[in-house]
Design a protein around this motif. Structure first.
Motif, PDB file in Angstrom:
ATOM      1  N   GLU A 171       0.848  -1.049   0.003  1.00  0.00           N
ATOM      2  CA  GLU A 171      -0.095   0.194  -0.111  1.00  0.00           C
ATOM      3  C   GLU A 171       1.009   1.187  -0.004  1.00  0.00           C
ATOM      4  O   GLU A 171       0.515   2.121  -0.773  1.00  0.00           O
ATOM      5  CB  GLU A 171      -1.048   0.011   1.237  1.00  0.00           C
ATOM      6  CG  GLU A 171      -1.910   1.053   1.160  1.00  0.00           C
ATOM      7  CD  GLU A 171      -2.539   1.518   2.420  1.00  0.00           C
ATOM      8  OE1 GLU A 171      -2.210   1.060   3.404  1.00  0.00           O
ATOM      9  OE2 GLU A 171      -3.831   1.937   2.435  1.00  0.00           O
ATOM     10  N   SER A 177      -4.459  -0.070  -3.246  1.00  0.00           N
ATOM     11  CA  SER A 177      -5.176   1.082  -2.866  1.00  0.00           C
ATOM     12  C   SER A 177      -5.527   1.075  -1.377  1.00  0.00           C
ATOM     13  O   SER A 177      -5.748   2.355  -0.817  1.00  0.00           O
ATOM     14  CB  SER A 177      -6.523   1.162  -3.830  1.00  0.00           C
ATOM     15  OG  SER A 177      -7.614   0.547  -3.394  1.00  0.00           O
ATOM     16  N   LYS A 178      -5.797  -0.010  -0.685  1.00  0.00           N
ATOM     17  CA  LYS A 178      -6.476   0.064   0.640  1.00  0.00           C
ATOM     18  C   LYS A 178      -6.039  -1.443   1.094  1.00  0.00           C
ATOM     19  O   LYS A 178      -6.149  -2.480   0.428  1.00  0.00           O
ATOM     20  CB  LYS A 178      -7.988   0.213   0.263  1.00  0.00           C
ATOM     21  CG  LYS A 178      -8.870   0.218   1.313  1.00  0.00           C
ATOM     22  CD  LYS A 178      -9.965   0.675   0.802  1.00  0.00           C
ATOM     23  CE  LYS A 178     -10.846   0.921   2.066  1.00  0.00           C
ATOM     24  NZ  LYS A 178     -12.052   1.440   2.068  1.00  0.00           N
TER      25      LYS A 178
END
Ligand code: HXC
Length: 257
Positions: A171, A177-178
């Motif tokens: 990340e 992204s998450k």
């Protein structure tokens, strides 16, 4: 639907593909890649589906291409059959695809995730390109997409040493992204997929195409392409509806036209 090594289902407007070869940690055999391709093509054609999720198990998203299938392949075999060519079919899908990754995403598994548009990871996910340890190199975009995602130094480290990235490192590096708790991965991925699917499919497809154009074009060409796509949205009903709904303080109704 239950296939040999995967399942597909529709959850509202989200198409879900779950890899299911637990005995080999979802190693991506030719058959499994064909199944993934068929599933995403069906979802592409299904007007009720607005976005797609590809996921694996808690232990493995996919531990790579199937080493047992590749072990004895000769160069003429590989060349004559254009080995791995069919993997790239995924990148022709115009609807957004989220890779929901728990556990191992190694080699071809990492490359499969990178062919998707967004990667969401469970806390215990592991990303890497360990092909160097097998006497080969990434063959499905790893050397090209990784450098765009995380930069040269980190990409080189992964490809040349076979070192892995943890979910948090991935990340931080921009690959993912998450990061979410393991057991919440599918819920979080579904929430994101539903949100995407709630917008105009037409506009979403244009947005995806414009972002992906940056892989191929110079900055100047890319910006020109973006501007023309942006102009194109003004020829759609959904732009009129979206902006009018804002002005009238109401929820827009999309017609995908
Ligand atoms: C075939 C695989 C496999 C793979 C695991 N298995 N990965 N089979 N292809 N990529 C099988 C194992 O042989 C074993 O089967 C079973 O899955 C469980 O694996 P274990 O190794 O016992 O599990 P564990 O000790 O938990 O280790 C997990 C692991 C390890 C660290 C992920 O399995 C591993 O290193 N796998 C290979 C990762 C890798 O090198 N991937 C890149 C592949 S090359 P048995 O029958 O023994 O129980 C590649 C080329 C890309 O992807 C080219 C472009 C696509």
């Amino acid at each position: 639907k239950q296939f040999c090594t995967s399942t597909t289902e529709k959850k509202g407007r989200v198409g879900l593909v779950t890899l299911n070869r637990p005995k080999s940690l979802n190693a991506l055999s030719d058959g499994l890649i064909s199944e993934i391709n068929s599933a995403v093509k069906l979802f592409q054609e299904d007007k009720d589906v607005g976005s797609i999720i590809i996921t694996g198990s808690e232990k493995a998203f996919a531990a790579g291409a199937d080493i047992k299938e590749m072990e004895k392949v000769t160069l003429p075999d590989a060349y004559n059959n254009d080995l791995l060519a069919q993997w790239h079919d995924l990148t022709k899908i115009r609807k957004p695809i989220i890779a929901a990754v728990n556990g191992y995403a190694l080699g071809g598994g990492c490359e499969l995730a990178m062919m998707c548009d967004i990667i969401i990871a469970g806390e215990k996910a592991v990303f890497g390109q360990p092909e160097i340890k097998l006497g080969t190199i990434p063959g499905c975009g790893g050397t090209q997409r990784l450098i765009r995602a995380i930069g040269k130094s980190k990409a080189m480290e992964l490809v040349l040493t076979g070192n892995n990235l943890t979910a948090v490192e991935a990340e931080k590096a921009g690959l993912v992204s998450k990061v979410v708790p393991v057991e919440e991965l599918l819920t979080e991925a579904t929430k994101m997929a539903e949100k995407i699917a709630s917008y105009s499919q037409l506009t979403v497809a244009m947005a995806k195409e414009a972002v992906n154009a940056s892989y191929e074009l110079t900055l100047q060409e890319g910006i020109r392409f973006e501007r023309r796509m942006f102009h194109s949205t003004f020829g759609t009903h959904d732009q009129k509806e979206g902006m009018n709904a804002f002005v009238e303080k109401r929820t827009p109704t999309w017609h995908n036209k």
